[in-house]
Every structure is written in structure tokens, then in C-alpha cells.
Design a protein around this motif. Structure first.
Motif, mmCIF file in Angstrom:
data_model
loop_
_atom_site.group_PDB
_atom_site.id
_atom_site.type_symbol
_atom_site.label_atom_id
_atom_site.label_comp_id
_atom_site.label_asym_id
_atom_site.label_seq_id
_atom_site.Cartn_x
_atom_site.Cartn_y
_atom_site.Cartn_z
ATOM 1 N N VAL A 44 8.087 61.581 30.875
ATOM 2 C CA VAL A 44 8.440 61.760 29.469
ATOM 3 C C VAL A 44 8.125 60.465 28.740
ATOM 4 O O VAL A 44 8.527 59.383 29.184
ATOM 5 N N LEU A 45 7.384 60.565 27.662
ATOM 6 C CA LEU A 45 6.971 59.387 26.911
ATOM 7 C C LEU A 45 7.876 59.188 25.706
ATOM 8 O O LEU A 45 8.102 60.115 24.918
ATOM 9 N N ALA A 46 8.386 57.972 25.551
ATOM 10 C CA ALA A 46 9.157 57.591 24.365
ATOM 11 C C ALA A 46 8.419 56.471 23.654
ATOM 12 O O ALA A 46 8.017 55.490 24.285
ATOM 13 N N ARG A 47 8.247 56.617 22.351
ATOM 14 C CA ARG A 47 7.572 55.581 21.551
ATOM 15 C C ARG A 47 8.484 55.199 20.382
ATOM 16 O O ARG A 47 8.293 55.636 19.247
ATOM 17 N N PRO A 48 9.481 54.364 20.640
ATOM 18 C CA PRO A 48 10.433 53.977 19.602
ATOM 19 C C PRO A 48 9.796 53.049 18.569
ATOM 20 O O PRO A 48 8.771 52.406 18.835
ATOM 21 N N ARG A 49 10.446 52.969 17.408
ATOM 22 C CA ARG A 49 9.957 52.114 16.326
ATOM 23 C C ARG A 49 10.873 50.917 16.053
ATOM 24 O O ARG A 49 10.554 50.090 15.215
ATOM 25 N N SER A 50 12.006 50.856 16.723
ATOM 26 C CA SER A 50 12.959 49.782 16.458
ATOM 27 C C SER A 50 13.713 49.418 17.722
ATOM 28 O O SER A 50 13.775 50.198 18.689
ATOM 29 N N THR A 51 14.310 48.234 17.696
ATOM 30 C CA THR A 51 15.121 47.788 18.823
ATOM 31 C C THR A 51 16.315 48.707 19.019
ATOM 32 O O THR A 51 16.725 48.986 20.156
ATOM 33 N N GLU A 52 16.890 49.183 17.923
ATOM 34 C CA GLU A 52 18.035 50.085 18.026
ATOM 35 C C GLU A 52 17.647 51.380 18.740
ATOM 36 O O GLU A 52 18.435 51.920 19.534
ATOM 37 N N GLU A 53 16.447 51.889 18.480
ATOM 38 C CA GLU A 53 15.992 53.089 19.174
ATOM 39 C C GLU A 53 15.767 52.808 20.661
ATOM 40 O O GLU A 53 16.052 53.660 21.518
ATOM 41 N N VAL A 54 15.269 51.625 20.976
ATOM 42 C CA VAL A 54 15.123 51.247 22.387
ATOM 43 C C VAL A 54 16.494 51.233 23.058
ATOM 44 O O VAL A 54 16.670 51.738 24.170
ATOM 45 N N ALA A 55 17.485 50.667 22.375
ATOM 46 C CA ALA A 55 18.833 50.611 22.933
ATOM 47 C C ALA A 55 19.387 52.012 23.179
ATOM 48 O O ALA A 55 20.032 52.270 24.207
ATOM 49 N N THR A 56 19.144 52.926 22.244
ATOM 50 C CA THR A 56 19.589 54.314 22.422
ATOM 51 C C THR A 56 18.936 54.929 23.653
ATOM 52 O O THR A 56 19.603 55.593 24.464
ATOM 53 N N LEU A 57 17.641 54.714 23.807
ATOM 54 C CA LEU A 57 16.917 55.268 24.954
ATOM 55 C C LEU A 57 17.457 54.725 26.281
ATOM 56 O O LEU A 57 17.676 55.483 27.231
#
Length: 473
Positions: A44-57
Motif C-alpha cells: 500500500v502506497l502512502a504519499r503524505p504532504r505534511s509531517t502531521e500526515e506522516v505522524a498519522t500514518l
């Protein structure tokens, strides 16, 4: 410990809390490393746009006990960016986090997100009349987060150090989903354990780097480039010491070139312009970066005269223009591609103490000859002891013809490196390719400490499972 797959149910859960188009199936380019030896089944590929999204992932991956593979530019050569086995992982690509957040020329600092391509960091620094000196063959696609995660080396280590030495501070997401706000621009900061240096070189096994404060330098006003023909590796080291005595820290690069590499270029990339009608057995590519008012050609001419009189150099070419200097560098920078087209049986990124380089080259060739008849291309950053020592089949054969000998060749080379007090991974990292080597040659106390650190920071074992340290079942 057993991890769960990144399955459809997990992907749907991520989609429910993250912006549209953040989550998708991973395409082939995310599932295979450049040499094609490691291929993931799915992910599964995740391409976040922010550090907060990385933290959620990361937080959700931890809750679901799903393994996370941090992904930069995909250029790594030890399979650190490719999941092992058939269990689908969450591939976390930083490609959308690609902003240069700030440039402070007066402080010689550039703040970049992890997904910024290395060449773009260099260009941003140049626009501010500064230099970011990290330089390597994959700089057009490698991303700065991956460079930091692997502590990349390159051609400028002799003068400027590894990537570790070019970083002041980091922003990162830890395995429990916490954001570490360590993006300091301080040059002195003795406040406990240095998490920056713990994360740099950890290959994504202790967290995900999301941004970095990078050191910049004044751009050398004058550049000088030369190719000196040397008798052997011992003469190359003598030439390096002579150059240091004459010019000190003005030497930006000092690269050893094997005549076999020139032959490979002729064989696979005849369009690359070569300076010698008959390639020498050994030569050295030297670059100087001098202050305003200094004459690089005069400095290189004085060096050549002294080297010739001492018997270190037997011939040489000094670039008469920037374009000719670029031509010299074009040879060095195309060697990895020529190697790829020939197809190595076994490639080795090794380092030994500088004084042991001649012995390594002599003994390496002799020991490998007992295993068969090979073409060896030995080149690299001799100024810092890092050699790329690659073994190829003879003409008319392919690496597939010798696949059953690959392990024996690797063991032969790495055993010699270990005997000489060297490292079986100089600048590429451990990844998954060299986990066995780390266990075989690593100091037991160090391995125990590494496992303790991993267990303390990532008790669920979700961060890049199987990279650097063996995944526990």
C-alpha cells in the motif's frame, strides 16, 4: 514478532482519515530496487504532504501492527527501500514533501523537507550563492531524506564530510507517532543524547525523517580539475599526501580510476569522451576549490611537477576550461552506469584504512583469481578510503553464468576487508542486502546496543522491518 499485512481493510482505514489520493496501490517502481535483486510482492502506497500526515500514518500503522517502509528516491543499492518477503507493507513515500522551507545565507543554512531531490537542494544553494557539497551519481533522483537516512557519502567527503556532517537538525516522526521538533540551526547544542545522529544512518528503522536543516558553504571562487596517471595505488596515496602538503584543505575530491572502467565505458557508452588514447592502468581525478585570486592551473602544474619528480605521477592532463573539467568528471560519473550495463556478478562498497588500500587491491585480485577469471573494476573515493570494488564476467559471458559463485566472491572480498580493519559498507548502508554481513563482521557489543536501541524506540518492530537488523519472528 509477527506483523500484519497492509491489506485492503487497512488501506480503507487510512483513506477514511487522510486526504483524497494519499493512499493507493503501490506501482512497480516502488517495489523493486535498481539492481533487480529484491522485488516486493505488493504494498500500500502512502504519499503524505505534511509531517502531521506522516505522524498519522505511523501512529495508525503502529496500532494495526503493520510494517512501514520509508521511501525516498528509490536509488538505494542495498534494498533498504524494498520490502522483503510476501507480506505487503505500507510504503511511505516522501516525494510530495518537497519544499525548500527556508534559506539563510548569512547563517549558511538551508531547511528542506525530506522529499526534496538532492540536485534541487544544490540548485537552491547555488541560487543563494552558496554550496551544498553533497554530490553523487544519483543526485538527480535521490532525495535528501534518503541521503540522511543512509548517511550518503559521495565525492566531496574528503573536504566536507558525509551527509551526517552536513546536517544541523532534523524534524522526524518517531515509531510511536510523536513528532520530534529537532529542526535546530545551532552549531553547538549539548543537551543530552543526540537524536539527530541516531536517526541519520538508521535507514528508517528508528523513525521517518521529514525535514532537515543543512549546512551550506561558500562557493569556491576558482575550480581546478586534473587527471594524473599514477603507477599504482601506493603512488596514488603518496600523491594525495603530497597534494595535502601543498594545498591543505583546498582539495575537494580525489578519485581513483581503474583502467577497466575506461574499457567498460568504451564497450557500453562510446559517446562518452575519453581523454587518453590508451587508458592508463591507474589514474587519479583531482578537483581543487580555491579562493578568489588563486590560480588553480598553476597549483595543479606545481603538483604535477613535484609528483613527477617523486615518481608518483607519470603523465597528466590539467583541464584548461570548465567544459574540459566537466568532461573529466563525466567519465567518473558514468562509471556506475557502464558497470550496470556490463552487469556485475558481485558489487562491493567497502572501506579500508588509507594505508591498507594497496594491500587490499593486491590481495583482492590474487584471492579472486583462485575462484575464476574475472574483470575487476576498482574505483572510488580513495581520499577517504572508500572503494567500489566490483567483479564482472569476462567478455562473452554474463553475470547469470556465474550466479552460483556470487556468494563466494562476496565472502572472499568481505573477509579480506575485515582482516584489514575495514568496513563492508562504506556509504551505501546495510539495508536488507548486508544484514548477514553485519551479523558476521559486526562487533558483538555494538550489535547488542543496536538491538537494544531498536527495541526501545520501536518495540512493535514496525519501522522498516528486516532492514539493518534481522526481523524477529
Amino acid at each position: 514478532m509477527t506483523l500484519n499485512p497492509a491489506d485492503t481493510a487497512f488501506a480503507d482505514k487510512l483513506k477514511s482519515v487522510l486526504p483524497d489520493d494519499t493512499i493507493s496501490a503501490a506501482g512497480p517502481s516502488y517495489l523493486e530496487e535498481p539492481r533487480g535483486r529484491y522485488i516486493s510482492e505488493a504494498g500500500v502506497l502512502a504519499r503524505p504532504r505534511s509531517t502531521e500526515e506522516v505522524a498519522t500514518l505511523i501512529r495508525m500503522a503502529g496500532e494495526a501492527r503493520v510494517g512501514v517502509i520509508p521511501y525516498g528516491g528509490g536509488t538505494g543499492l542495498v534494498a533498504g527501500q524494498v520490502a522483503a518477503g510476501e507480506t505487503p507493507r505500507l510504503i511511505l513515500s516522501l516525494e510530495r514533501m518537497n519544499r525548500v522551507r527556508d534559506i539563510l545565507p548569512d547563517e549558511n543554512v538551508l531547511v528542506a523537507e525530506a522529499g526534496v531531490i538532492l540536485a534541487d537542494v544544490q540548485a537552491a544553494a547555488e541560487k543563494a550563492d552558496r554550496l551544498f557539497p553533497l554530490s553523487l551519481a544519483a543526485q538527480g533522483s535521490a532525495r535528501i531524506g534518503g541521503n540522511l537516512a543512509t548517511n550518503a557519502g559521495g565525492t566531496g567527503v574528503l573536504r566536507y564530510g558525509n551527509t551526517r556532517d552536513l546536517c544541523l537538525g532534523l524534524e522526524a516522526v518517531l515509531p510511536d507517532g510523536q513528532i520530534w521538533h529537532g529542526l535546530t540551526r545551532l552549531r553547538k547544542n549539548n543537551t543530552g543524547y543526540d537524536l539527530r545522529h541516531l536517526l541519520i544512518g538508521a535507514e528508517g528503522t528508528l523513525g521517518v525523517i521529514t525535514a532537515a536543516a543543512l549546512k551550506l558553504f561558500a562557493r569556491p571562487a576558482v575550480r581546478g580539475t586534473a587527471l594524473f596517471v599514477v603507477r599504482d595505488a601506493r603512488a596514488a596515496l603518496d600523491l594525495l599526501n603530497l597534494a595535502r602538503a601543498q594545498m591543505g584543505e583546498m582539495i575537494s575530491a580525489f578519485e581513483l580510476l581503474d583502467g577497466q572502467g575506461f574499457d567498460f565505458l568504451s564497450e557500453t557508452m562510446p559517446e562518452v569522451r575519453q581523454p587518453f588514447d590508451t587508458p592508463p592502468r591507474w589514474s587519479v581525478l583531482i578537483e581543487l576549490g580555491l579562493s578568489d585570486g588563486m590560480n588553480a592551473q598553476d597549483a595543479l602544474e606545481r603538483l604535477f611537477v613535484a609528483a613527477s619528480e617523486a615518481g608518483y605521477a607519470t603523465d597528466g592532463l590539467i583541464a584548461q576550461s570548465e567544459a574540459q573539467g566537466d568532461d573529466f568528471w563525466n567519465i567518473r560519473e558514468n562509471l556506475p552506469e557502464a558497470n550496470r550495463r556490463i552487469g556485475s556478478i558481485s558489487s562491493h562498497d567497502i572501506s579500508v584504512p588509507l594505508g591498507a588500500i594497496p594491500e587490499f587491491i593486491a590481495q583482492g585480485g590474487a584471492r579472486l583469481a583462485e575462484l575464476g577469471d574475472w574483470r575487476i573494476n576498482c574505483f572510488g573515493h580513495v581520499g577517504d578510503g572508500n572503494l567500489h570494488y566490483n567483479v564482472f564476467p569476462q567478455k562473452g559471458r554474463t553475470r547469470a553464468d556465474h550466479e552460483n559463485q556470487r556468494e563466494a566472491i562476496k565472502v572472499c572480498v568481505h573477509d579480506l576487508v575485515h582482516e584489514l580493519g575495514g568496513s563492508v559498507s562504506a556509504e551505501h548502508g546495510i539495508g536488507r542486502l548486508k544484514v548477514d554481513d553485519l551479523e558476521k563482521y559486526g562487533d558483538p557489543a555494538k550489535l547488542s546496543a543496536l538491538r537494544a536501541i531498536k527495541g526501545a524506540l520501536d518495540p512493535k518492530g514496525i519501522m522498516n522491518p528486516g532492514a539493518v537488523l534481522r526481523e524477529l519472528s
